[in-house]
Write a protein that holds these residues in place. Structure first.
Motif, PDB file in Angstrom:
ATOM      1  N   PRO A 133       0.827  -1.208   0.000  1.00 50.64           N
ATOM      2  CA  PRO A 133       0.000   0.000   0.000  1.00 50.64           C
ATOM      3  C   PRO A 133       0.864   1.262   0.000  1.00 50.64           C
ATOM      4  O   PRO A 133       1.989   1.268   0.493  1.00 50.64           O
ATOM      5  N   SER A 134       0.300   2.308  -0.550  1.00 50.99           N
ATOM      6  CA  SER A 134       0.985   3.602  -0.556  1.00 50.99           C
ATOM      7  C   SER A 134       1.054   4.146   0.864  1.00 50.99           C
ATOM      8  O   SER A 134       0.152   3.906   1.674  1.00 50.99           O
ATOM      9  N   LEU A 138       1.599   2.281   6.251  1.00 50.36           N
ATOM     10  CA  LEU A 138       0.397   1.904   6.997  1.00 50.36           C
ATOM     11  C   LEU A 138       0.711   0.969   8.154  1.00 50.36           C
ATOM     12  O   LEU A 138       0.098   1.058   9.223  1.00 50.36           O
ATOM     13  N   GLU A 139       1.677   0.086   7.952  1.00 51.45           N
ATOM     14  CA  GLU A 139       2.004  -0.888   9.002  1.00 51.45           C
ATOM     15  C   GLU A 139       2.681  -0.256  10.212  1.00 51.45           C
ATOM     16  O   GLU A 139       2.877  -0.915  11.240  1.00 51.45           O
ATOM     17  N   SER A 140       3.021   1.038  10.134  1.00 54.57           N
ATOM     18  CA  SER A 140       3.685   1.708  11.259  1.00 54.57           C
ATOM     19  C   SER A 140       2.703   2.224  12.316  1.00 54.57           C
ATOM     20  O   SER A 140       3.128   2.668  13.378  1.00 54.57           O
ATOM     21  N   LEU A 141       1.407   2.157  12.048  1.00 56.58           N
ATOM     22  CA  LEU A 141       0.433   2.747  12.974  1.00 56.58           C
ATOM     23  C   LEU A 141       0.544   2.200  14.403  1.00 56.58           C
ATOM     24  O   LEU A 141       0.533   2.991  15.353  1.00 56.58           O
ATOM     25  N   PRO A 142       0.680   0.885  14.629  1.00 53.42           N
ATOM     26  CA  PRO A 142       0.832   0.430  16.020  1.00 53.42           C
ATOM     27  C   PRO A 142       2.069   1.019  16.710  1.00 53.42           C
ATOM     28  O   PRO A 142       1.988   1.448  17.869  1.00 53.42           O
ATOM     29  N   GLU A 148      -8.489   7.586   0.658  1.00 54.70           N
ATOM     30  CA  GLU A 148      -9.764   6.887   0.825  1.00 54.70           C
ATOM     31  C   GLU A 148     -10.398   7.056   2.202  1.00 54.70           C
ATOM     32  O   GLU A 148     -11.609   6.944   2.337  1.00 54.70           O
ATOM     33  N   ARG A 149      -9.552   7.295   3.251  1.00 54.53           N
ATOM     34  CA  ARG A 149     -10.090   7.213   4.615  1.00 54.53           C
ATOM     35  C   ARG A 149      -9.147   7.845   5.633  1.00 54.53           C
ATOM     36  O   ARG A 149      -7.988   8.102   5.336  1.00 54.53           O
ATOM     37  N   LEU A 150      -9.678   8.010   6.847  1.00 57.07           N
ATOM     38  CA  LEU A 150      -8.863   8.335   8.015  1.00 57.07           C
ATOM     39  C   LEU A 150      -9.024   7.194   9.001  1.00 57.07           C
ATOM     40  O   LEU A 150     -10.143   6.843   9.388  1.00 57.07           O
ATOM     41  N   ILE A 151      -7.881   6.608   9.379  1.00 54.72           N
ATOM     42  CA  ILE A 151      -7.847   5.533  10.369  1.00 54.72           C
ATOM     43  C   ILE A 151      -7.145   6.078  11.606  1.00 54.72           C
ATOM     44  O   ILE A 151      -6.029   6.590  11.516  1.00 54.72           O
ATOM     45  N   LEU A 152      -7.781   5.997  12.760  1.00 55.14           N
ATOM     46  CA  LEU A 152      -7.140   6.359  14.027  1.00 55.14           C
ATOM     47  C   LEU A 152      -6.690   5.081  14.730  1.00 55.14           C
ATOM     48  O   LEU A 152      -7.310   4.021  14.569  1.00 55.14           O
ATOM     49  N   ALA A 153      -5.650   5.195  15.528  1.00 55.26           N
ATOM     50  CA  ALA A 153      -5.168   4.062  16.325  1.00 55.26           C
ATOM     51  C   ALA A 153      -5.782   4.140  17.712  1.00 55.26           C
ATOM     52  O   ALA A 153      -5.902   5.223  18.286  1.00 55.26           O
ATOM     53  N   THR A 154      -6.156   2.998  18.251  1.00 48.23           N
ATOM     54  CA  THR A 154      -6.727   2.946  19.586  1.00 48.23           C
ATOM     55  C   THR A 154      -6.371   1.614  20.244  1.00 48.23           C
ATOM     56  O   THR A 154      -6.077   0.640  19.560  1.00 48.23           O
ATOM     57  N   MET A 185      -5.222  16.645  -0.567  1.00 52.44           N
ATOM     58  CA  MET A 185      -4.622  17.186  -1.793  1.00 52.44           C
ATOM     59  C   MET A 185      -3.095  17.219  -1.675  1.00 52.44           C
ATOM     60  O   MET A 185      -2.377  16.899  -2.617  1.00 52.44           O
ATOM     61  N   LYS A 186      -2.610  17.607  -0.507  1.00 55.18           N
ATOM     62  CA  LYS A 186      -1.164  17.632  -0.294  1.00 55.18           C
ATOM     63  C   LYS A 186      -0.592  16.221  -0.393  1.00 55.18           C
ATOM     64  O   LYS A 186       0.466  16.014  -0.990  1.00 55.18           O
ATOM     65  N   LEU A 187      -1.279  15.254   0.183  1.00 55.53           N
ATOM     66  CA  LEU A 187      -0.852  13.862   0.107  1.00 55.53           C
ATOM     67  C   LEU A 187      -0.747  13.416  -1.357  1.00 55.53           C
ATOM     68  O   LEU A 187       0.252  12.816  -1.754  1.00 55.53           O
ATOM     69  N   ALA A 188      -1.757  13.727  -2.158  1.00 56.66           N
ATOM     70  CA  ALA A 188      -1.731  13.350  -3.572  1.00 56.66           C
ATOM     71  C   ALA A 188      -0.540  13.997  -4.272  1.00 56.66           C
ATOM     72  O   ALA A 188       0.152  13.352  -5.067  1.00 56.66           O
ATOM     73  N   PHE A 189      -0.269  15.249  -3.944  1.00 55.66           N
ATOM     74  CA  PHE A 189       0.872  15.946  -4.549  1.00 55.66           C
ATOM     75  C   PHE A 189       2.189  15.310  -4.102  1.00 55.66           C
ATOM     76  O   PHE A 189       3.102  15.118  -4.900  1.00 55.66           O
ATOM     77  N   GLN A 190       2.286  14.963  -2.823  1.00 63.97           N
ATOM     78  CA  GLN A 190       3.508  14.331  -2.325  1.00 63.97           C
ATOM     79  C   GLN A 190       3.750  12.979  -2.995  1.00 63.97           C
ATOM     80  O   GLN A 190       4.892  12.599  -3.233  1.00 63.97           O
ATOM     81  N   ARG A 191       2.681  12.255  -3.271  1.00 65.36           N
ATOM     82  CA  ARG A 191       2.824  10.927  -3.867  1.00 65.36           C
ATOM     83  C   ARG A 191       3.207  10.986  -5.339  1.00 65.36           C
ATOM     84  O   ARG A 191       3.989  10.173  -5.809  1.00 65.36           O
ATOM     85  N   ASN A 192       2.610  11.931  -6.097  1.00 66.72           N
ATOM     86  CA  ASN A 192       2.828  11.887  -7.545  1.00 66.72           C
ATOM     87  C   ASN A 192       3.270  13.208  -8.163  1.00 66.72           C
ATOM     88  O   ASN A 192       3.417  13.294  -9.376  1.00 66.72           O
TER      89      ASN A 192
END
Length: 187
Positions: A7-8, A74-78, A109-115, A166-173
């Motif tokens: 995943p990106s 993504l795998e760094s969230l924990p 696509e989404r916002l995931i929070l850690a809990t 939008m900033k994320l999209a710019f940073q990626r591509n």
């Protein structure tokens, strides 16, 4: 058959609840030492969505949202959640948190929070850390879900998250979203 793909990376952001502005500055400095420079920080606003945290932290709580320039896998969230939990404990007084840090990963696509709390809509990642699907991107904006925390339902915050998207999209591509490209520019 679907083929697994890496995943990106996502935009690391977090909600911060605090009362003491000196502590807020020290914690922001520590977060930058760990995650790199900030690229977004909202103004502190009184946290009036609930009194849930008053008993532990006292009245007069402020809320801010911060994001960081460096994208996070993504795998760094924990691991991020473990770090913020340790930072909360380090700054506790008599076992009571003086600052609350809610890290999350914002994707297109989404916002995931850690809990650390399980619930029906949360997926266990590892070692007692769960992913909370907080917002989804649909119809041109981040949308709340029935379980979305009240502060994340705030239209102004969701607008800011749209800007971060939008900033994320710019940073990626390296490209701005189409609606921001003027006529005659090479997309």
């Amino acid at each position: 058959m679907s083929e697994p793909r890496k995943p990106s990376p996502a935009k690391l952001m977090m909600g911060i609840l605090f009362r003491d502005f000196d502590l807020q500055r020290r914690v922001l400095k520590r977060l930058c030492e760990e995650f790199g420079p900030m690229d977004f920080l909202t103004e502190p606003e009184p946290f009036s969505y609930t009194h849930y945290y008053d008993r532990e932290m006292g009245a007069g709580i402020y809320r801010q949202t911060v994001s960081f320039l460096q994208l996070a896998p993504l795998e760094s969230l924990p691991d991020i959640k473990f770090f913020t939990n340790a930072l909360e404990k380090e700054n506790s007084l008599d076992g009571r948190r003086q600052i609350n840090l809610d890290p999350g990963l914002l994707s297109e696509e989404r916002l995931i929070l850690a809990t650390g709390k399980n619930y029906t809509h949360r997926i266990h990642l590892r070692d007692g850390i769960y992913a909370d699907l907080t917002l989804i991107y649909q119809g041109g904006a981040y949308q709340s879900l029935p379980w979305t925390y009240p502060d994340y339902q705030n239209p102004e915050l969701r607008h800011f998250l749209g800007i971060l998207r939008m900033k994320l999209a710019f940073q990626r591509n390296g490209r701005l979203p189409r609606k921001y490209i003027t006529k005659g520019e090479n997309p």
